[in-house]
Motif scaffolding. Structure first.
Motif, PDB file in Angstrom:
ATOM      1  N   LEU A  25       1.117  -1.448  -0.115  1.00 12.93           N
ATOM      2  CA  LEU A  25       0.153   0.072  -0.477  1.00 12.93           C
ATOM      3  C   LEU A  25       0.830   1.132   0.153  1.00 12.93           C
ATOM      4  O   LEU A  25       1.056   2.131  -0.933  1.00 12.93           O
ATOM      5  CB  LEU A  25      -1.191  -0.087   1.077  1.00 12.93           C
ATOM      6  CG  LEU A  25      -1.967  -0.713   1.251  1.00 12.93           C
ATOM      7  CD1 LEU A  25      -2.822  -1.163   2.097  1.00 12.93           C
ATOM      8  CD2 LEU A  25      -3.049   0.376   0.144  1.00 12.93           C
ATOM      9  N   SER A  26       1.694   1.420   1.108  1.00 13.38           N
ATOM     10  CA  SER A  26       2.622   2.666   0.341  1.00 13.38           C
ATOM     11  C   SER A  26       3.633   3.036  -0.374  1.00 13.38           C
ATOM     12  O   SER A  26       3.765   3.628  -1.084  1.00 13.38           O
ATOM     13  CB  SER A  26       3.841   2.041   1.902  1.00 13.38           C
ATOM     14  OG  SER A  26       4.972   3.036   2.030  1.00 13.38           O
ATOM     15  N   SER A  30       2.899   6.169  -2.433  1.00 18.41           N
ATOM     16  CA  SER A  30       3.440   7.059  -2.949  1.00 18.41           C
ATOM     17  C   SER A  30       4.086   7.137  -4.136  1.00 18.41           C
ATOM     18  O   SER A  30       5.057   7.512  -4.450  1.00 18.41           O
ATOM     19  CB  SER A  30       4.769   6.028  -1.888  1.00 18.41           C
ATOM     20  OG  SER A  30       5.480   4.747  -2.501  1.00 18.41           O
ATOM     21  N   ARG A  31       3.160   5.965  -4.935  1.00 13.48           N
ATOM     22  CA  ARG A  31       3.595   5.897  -6.804  1.00 13.48           C
ATOM     23  C   ARG A  31       5.251   5.374  -6.819  1.00 13.48           C
ATOM     24  O   ARG A  31       5.451   5.776  -8.120  1.00 13.48           O
ATOM     25  CB  ARG A  31       3.253   7.658  -7.533  1.00 13.48           C
ATOM     26  CG  ARG A  31       1.545   8.079  -7.008  1.00 13.48           C
ATOM     27  CD  ARG A  31       0.628   7.040  -7.042  1.00 13.48           C
ATOM     28  NE  ARG A  31       0.494   7.512  -8.472  1.00 13.48           N
ATOM     29  CZ  ARG A  31      -0.360   6.558  -9.579  1.00 13.48           C
ATOM     30  NH1 ARG A  31      -1.513   6.056  -8.631  1.00 13.48           N
ATOM     31  NH2 ARG A  31      -0.657   6.663 -10.201  1.00 13.48           N
ATOM     32  N   GLU A  55      -7.874  -1.289  -1.223  1.00 17.48           N
ATOM     33  CA  GLU A  55      -7.385  -0.342   0.288  1.00 17.48           C
ATOM     34  C   GLU A  55      -7.561   0.553  -0.820  1.00 17.48           C
ATOM     35  O   GLU A  55      -7.424   2.164  -0.033  1.00 17.48           O
ATOM     36  CB  GLU A  55      -6.967  -1.183   0.996  1.00 17.48           C
ATOM     37  CG  GLU A  55      -7.501  -2.043   1.823  1.00 17.48           C
ATOM     38  CD  GLU A  55      -7.488  -2.349   2.733  1.00 17.48           C
ATOM     39  OE1 GLU A  55      -6.165  -1.827   3.671  1.00 17.48           O
ATOM     40  OE2 GLU A  55      -7.747  -3.449   3.887  1.00 17.48           O
ATOM     41  N   ALA A  56      -6.265   1.455  -1.739  1.00 17.25           N
ATOM     42  CA  ALA A  56      -6.012   1.715  -2.751  1.00 17.25           C
ATOM     43  C   ALA A  56      -6.431   2.902  -3.051  1.00 17.25           C
ATOM     44  O   ALA A  56      -6.704   4.178  -3.004  1.00 17.25           O
ATOM     45  CB  ALA A  56      -5.187   1.611  -3.446  1.00 17.25           C
ATOM     46  N   LYS A  57      -7.924   2.634  -3.202  1.00 21.94           N
ATOM     47  CA  LYS A  57      -8.822   3.138  -4.280  1.00 21.94           C
ATOM     48  C   LYS A  57      -8.257   3.884  -5.047  1.00 21.94           C
ATOM     49  O   LYS A  57      -9.063   5.452  -5.076  1.00 21.94           O
ATOM     50  CB  LYS A  57      -9.037   4.497  -2.875  1.00 21.94           C
ATOM     51  CG  LYS A  57     -10.713   3.376  -1.806  1.00 21.94           C
ATOM     52  CD  LYS A  57     -11.302   4.034  -0.936  1.00 21.94           C
ATOM     53  CE  LYS A  57     -12.345   3.236   0.060  1.00 21.94           C
ATOM     54  NZ  LYS A  57     -11.610   2.507   0.587  1.00 21.94           N
ATOM     55  N   LEU A  58      -7.375   3.953  -5.946  1.00 23.45           N
ATOM     56  CA  LEU A  58      -6.943   4.214  -7.453  1.00 23.45           C
ATOM     57  C   LEU A  58      -7.576   3.206  -8.141  1.00 23.45           C
ATOM     58  O   LEU A  58      -7.827   2.204  -8.502  1.00 23.45           O
ATOM     59  CB  LEU A  58      -5.749   3.639  -7.112  1.00 23.45           C
ATOM     60  CG  LEU A  58      -5.176   5.548  -6.188  1.00 23.45           C
ATOM     61  CD1 LEU A  58      -3.331   4.566  -6.152  1.00 23.45           C
ATOM     62  CD2 LEU A  58      -4.950   6.588  -7.142  1.00 23.45           C
ATOM     63  N   GLY A 166       6.232   8.888 -17.547  1.00 21.42           N
ATOM     64  CA  GLY A 166       5.050   9.302 -17.231  1.00 21.42           C
ATOM     65  C   GLY A 166       4.724   9.179 -15.663  1.00 21.42           C
ATOM     66  O   GLY A 166       6.268   8.948 -14.755  1.00 21.42           O
ATOM     67  N   GLU A 167       3.412   9.167 -15.074  1.00 14.33           N
ATOM     68  CA  GLU A 167       3.438   9.002 -14.320  1.00 14.33           C
ATOM     69  C   GLU A 167       2.527   7.072 -13.299  1.00 14.33           C
ATOM     70  O   GLU A 167       2.411   7.492 -12.446  1.00 14.33           O
ATOM     71  CB  GLU A 167       2.618   9.507 -13.785  1.00 14.33           C
ATOM     72  CG  GLU A 167       3.321  11.122 -13.777  1.00 14.33           C
ATOM     73  CD  GLU A 167       2.866  12.393 -14.087  1.00 14.33           C
ATOM     74  OE1 GLU A 167       1.283  12.233 -13.388  1.00 14.33           O
ATOM     75  OE2 GLU A 167       3.276  13.535 -13.934  1.00 14.33           O
ATOM     76  N   THR A 168       2.384   6.816 -14.401  1.00 18.95           N
ATOM     77  CA  THR A 168       2.035   5.442 -14.182  1.00 18.95           C
ATOM     78  C   THR A 168       2.569   4.630 -13.096  1.00 18.95           C
ATOM     79  O   THR A 168       3.710   4.071 -13.451  1.00 18.95           O
ATOM     80  CB  THR A 168       0.994   4.882 -15.397  1.00 18.95           C
ATOM     81  OG1 THR A 168       0.436   5.405 -16.628  1.00 18.95           O
ATOM     82  CG2 THR A 168       0.652   3.445 -14.749  1.00 18.95           C
TER      83      THR A 168
END
Length: 362
Positions: A25-26, A30-31, A55-58, A166-168
């Motif tokens: 999760l961390s 923190s992407r 749980e991350a809800k992403l 990118g940011e993925t």
């Protein structure tokens, strides 16, 4: 319920994975650009992944690559398409937000509550993931080592591109840990992902104490007080591999809890373990007999280098080079069928899964 063979999706249905769950999760929150979730078969990697993403809800896509044609871009794109549509079907407002961006991509067609991908152009998937970036998608490839060859290199290049520009966030899971590292190219300067930093999380088998506690609590959830001697027998023979412990619980709840149930689990599970081994051997037809000679020898306790070389030479009635044996052992290690143990100067090889060991001894 612990005794459910489907992948878990809720934290309360996981047992003894709090540390790994919080670490995953961390990393997601923190992407981290590239996360590896590794461990031998049936330790619950897919369950941990699904719980963490819920749980991350992403927004997320989980692409199951088990059984994919390793050289097929078509198979990769269809798997990605199915996974994305599964998520979008449950999140219609998100599809509405990204629809205008997606419909402009060459090779992507909006149809109903999902998308259809053309696999003719490798740029299609790049463009689609770029369109999803604004929504913060996390993309997971489950058992990523299954895809190799040109399609695997394309996928690795795609991940490397988004790592750099990118940011993925990408999560890669793998049961065949050596092959997972091959996909990443940890030791291959020519690999697309070589040199990228990975955040690694490893699942290990349960300890004996935790295995017994897992079974005890699983039966308590079903209102059954399980006799200690039967649980001891199950753990003695199935070890701390949660997938087999769950199967023991499921069959016990259906057919009764006794020591004969352990035998039944081993019989059923052996077919599954041998099926996985057979899929590995199908890709290596010329060396099939050699692999089986090595595996049968290890299962019988003939597990040192010299013993294995002797067994191979006895089977083939000729001298076997050290390089030949090294290649066989390296392939089995990478596929996580065997493990290497080092005790001082002594090196021995062992079957990683007690169920497969049981099957090979027969």
């Amino acid at each position: 319920m612990y005794f459910d063979e489907r992948p878990k999706v809720r934290r309360e249905d996981l047992y003894d994975r709090e540390k790994e769950l919080e670490e995953l999760l961390s990393a997601i929150n923190s992407r981290k650009p590239l996360i590896l979730l590794k461990g031998i078969r049936r330790l619950g990697k897919t369950s941990l992944l699904r719980v963490a993403l819920n749980e991350a809800k992403l927004p997320h896509v989980i692409v199951d690559l088990r059984g994919v044609n390793p050289n097929s871009r078509r198979d990769l794109y269809l798997r990605f398409q199915a996974a994305l549509n599964e998520y979008l079907s449950k999140n219609a407002p998100l599809l509405k937000r990204v629809k205008d961006k997606i419909r402009l991509i060459e090779g992507v067609r909006i149809s109903g509550v999902g998308v259809s991908l053309s696999w003719k152009n490798p740029e299609t998937l790049y463009s689609l993931i770029s369109a999803l970036e604004s929504e913060g998608f996390v993309i997971a490839f489950d058992e990523v080592q299954e895809i190799r060859g040109p399609a695997g290199k394309e996928l690795a290049s795609l991940i490397a591109h988004f790592y750099d520009y990118g940011e993925t966030s990408f999560i890669l899971t793998g049961s065949e840990v050596g092959l997972l590292y091959d996909f990443i190219g940890i030791e291959n300067p020519n690999a697309p992902l070589y040199g990228r930093v990975c955040h690694e999380i490893e699942l290990r088998r349960f300890s004996r104490e935790h295995s017994l506690d897992f079974l005890t609590k699983g039966f308590e959830q079903a209102g059954i007080k399980a006799p200690a001697e039967i649980l001891e027998e199950a753990v003695n023979r199935l070890d701390g591999i949660v997938g087999w412990l769950v199967k023991f619980g499921v069959i016990s709840l259906k057919e009764g809890l006794d020591k004969k149930t352990v035998d039944k689990v081993l019989e059923e599970a052996s077919k599954m373990a041998l099926g996985e081994l057979d899929r590995f051997l199908e890709k290596r037809p010329l060396a099939r007999k050699r692999y089986l000679t090595v595996l049968h020898a290890i299962a019988r306790g003939r597990n040192t280098w010299s013993e294995l070389k002797t067994e191979l030479e006895k089977a083939e009635k000729r001298e076997i080079t050290d390089a030949t044996l090294a290649r066989l052992l390296d392939a089995l290690l990478k596929a996580s069928f065997i493990e290497k143990k080092i005790n001082g100067r002594n090196i021995t090889y062992h079957i990683a899964d007690p169920v497969l060991e049981f099957a090979l001894r027969r």
